[in-house]
Motif scaffolding. Sequence first.
Motif, mmCIF file in Angstrom:
data_model
loop_
_atom_site.group_PDB
_atom_site.id
_atom_site.type_symbol
_atom_site.label_atom_id
_atom_site.label_comp_id
_atom_site.label_asym_id
_atom_site.label_seq_id
_atom_site.Cartn_x
_atom_site.Cartn_y
_atom_site.Cartn_z
ATOM 1 N N ASN A 16 -32.188 -39.706 -1.258
ATOM 2 C CA ASN A 16 -32.232 -39.715 0.208
ATOM 3 C C ASN A 16 -30.910 -39.191 0.765
ATOM 4 O O ASN A 16 -29.835 -39.602 0.321
ATOM 5 N N ASP A 17 -30.990 -38.289 1.729
ATOM 6 C CA ASP A 17 -29.779 -37.767 2.343
ATOM 7 C C ASP A 17 -29.275 -38.734 3.414
ATOM 8 O O ASP A 17 -29.750 -39.863 3.520
ATOM 9 N N ASN A 51 -33.926 -38.733 4.601
ATOM 10 C CA ASN A 51 -34.969 -37.820 4.139
ATOM 11 C C ASN A 51 -34.857 -37.623 2.629
ATOM 12 O O ASN A 51 -33.774 -37.303 2.130
ATOM 13 N N VAL A 72 -34.798 -35.729 -0.720
ATOM 14 C CA VAL A 72 -34.609 -34.344 -1.147
ATOM 15 C C VAL A 72 -34.597 -34.285 -2.671
ATOM 16 O O VAL A 72 -34.221 -35.245 -3.344
ATOM 17 N N PRO A 102 -26.377 -34.774 5.618
ATOM 18 C CA PRO A 102 -27.784 -34.454 5.898
ATOM 19 C C PRO A 102 -28.191 -33.167 5.182
ATOM 20 O O PRO A 102 -27.337 -32.366 4.782
ATOM 21 N N TYR A 103 -29.476 -32.979 5.038
ATOM 22 C CA TYR A 103 -29.975 -31.757 4.401
ATOM 23 C C TYR A 103 -29.602 -30.525 5.213
ATOM 24 O O TYR A 103 -29.132 -29.532 4.681
ATOM 25 N N TYR A 150 -36.679 -30.163 0.094
ATOM 26 C CA TYR A 150 -37.245 -31.429 0.543
ATOM 27 C C TYR A 150 -38.255 -31.934 -0.478
ATOM 28 O O TYR A 150 -38.884 -31.146 -1.191
ATOM 29 N N ILE A 178 -42.615 -34.759 2.352
ATOM 30 C CA ILE A 178 -42.170 -34.401 3.707
ATOM 31 C C ILE A 178 -41.913 -32.907 3.837
ATOM 32 O O ILE A 178 -41.455 -32.456 4.885
ATOM 33 N N MET A 187 -41.248 -30.933 7.431
ATOM 34 C CA MET A 187 -39.954 -30.303 7.667
ATOM 35 C C MET A 187 -40.088 -28.799 7.860
ATOM 36 O O MET A 187 -39.313 -28.185 8.604
ATOM 37 N N ARG A 244 -41.045 -28.348 11.393
ATOM 38 C CA ARG A 244 -39.859 -28.579 12.223
ATOM 39 C C ARG A 244 -38.955 -27.352 12.227
ATOM 40 O O ARG A 244 -38.441 -26.954 13.284
#
Length: 330
Positions: A153-154, A158, A160, A203-204, A251, A255, A259, A262
């Motif tokens: 998880n980042d 999320n 990854v 974060p990613y 990812y 998800i 993503m 997004r």
Amino acid sequence: MKNKKAVSVEIPAKAASGMTVLIINLLLMITSVVGVIIGITRLEKGDSSGTVFLVSGMIYLALICWFLFAGLRVLKPNEALVLTLFGKYYGTLKGDGFFWVNPFVSAVNPAFNTTTATVTEKVAAPGASAAGLNNKKISLKSMTLSNEQQKINDLLGNPVIIGINVIWRVTNTAKAVFCVDNYKEYLSIQCDSALRNIIRLYPYDVSDGDNEKSLRGSSQEIADKLKDEIQAKVDIAGLEIIEARITHLSYAQEIAAIMLQRQQASAIVDARKMIVDGAVGMVEMALGKLNEKQIVNLDEERKAAMVSNLLVVLCGNRDAQPVVNSGSLY
């Protein structure tokens, strides 16, 4: 405390020229064979002195020569042997060549049986057999560690999928052998631990214009921090981390589709913003040119209509269909 210091400092092993010992041993073997023949000949003649020649020659041929052969060691470039004598650290034999050491010493390498496919030499001989690699010599070459990809998880939570490639080498053979149980497995575990610690801090991805560091946009900074994190953990094992790089980043499957939508939405918004900025500039330029050259005088209502029409034409997704006005402007 004294013992701890002894196994943390690499000591050069005492060694002699293997070729010199080999030649001397072969000459003494030939001399022993001649002595045995002389001893047998004298005993057949009734000379009791032949017993000395016969016994000394047999002892050398049966015991001493093999004892000397047992101390011969051959090392290739970038190889080392960690030697112990009756359980105590004797020294490390380094450098390519032919050596002779105390025959009672034994080589120690707790990782020699490690068959993990993720730890490989960076410069490996093609077609090398498993038997050729299964020895107690420690490689001092640069080696590559590629662990399996992990789901982490980042910073935003999320999940990854990430994989790394680590280039490393042994710098202190005493620490590698005596301070950890298996330095290859130890390195693999510490790489996984360091990777999780670093990935959770970023974060990613971030929005355009945001100065915050991300896994996707700050790969060099992440790699440097990852290298420092792993190096701090493996110093006790006498290892040096040369380079650590992210080889895979995506990812997680659950998800990935969301993503992607997004990212597409963000790309559409950015593209529309650029189109609108450009359209406004073109409308402003058009109105300025018309007023400057006094081609046509438009009141505020007609200017608003013209601006609206130009924005529709410039910002539309499809080509505009022109409508020709054959009447008067008013």
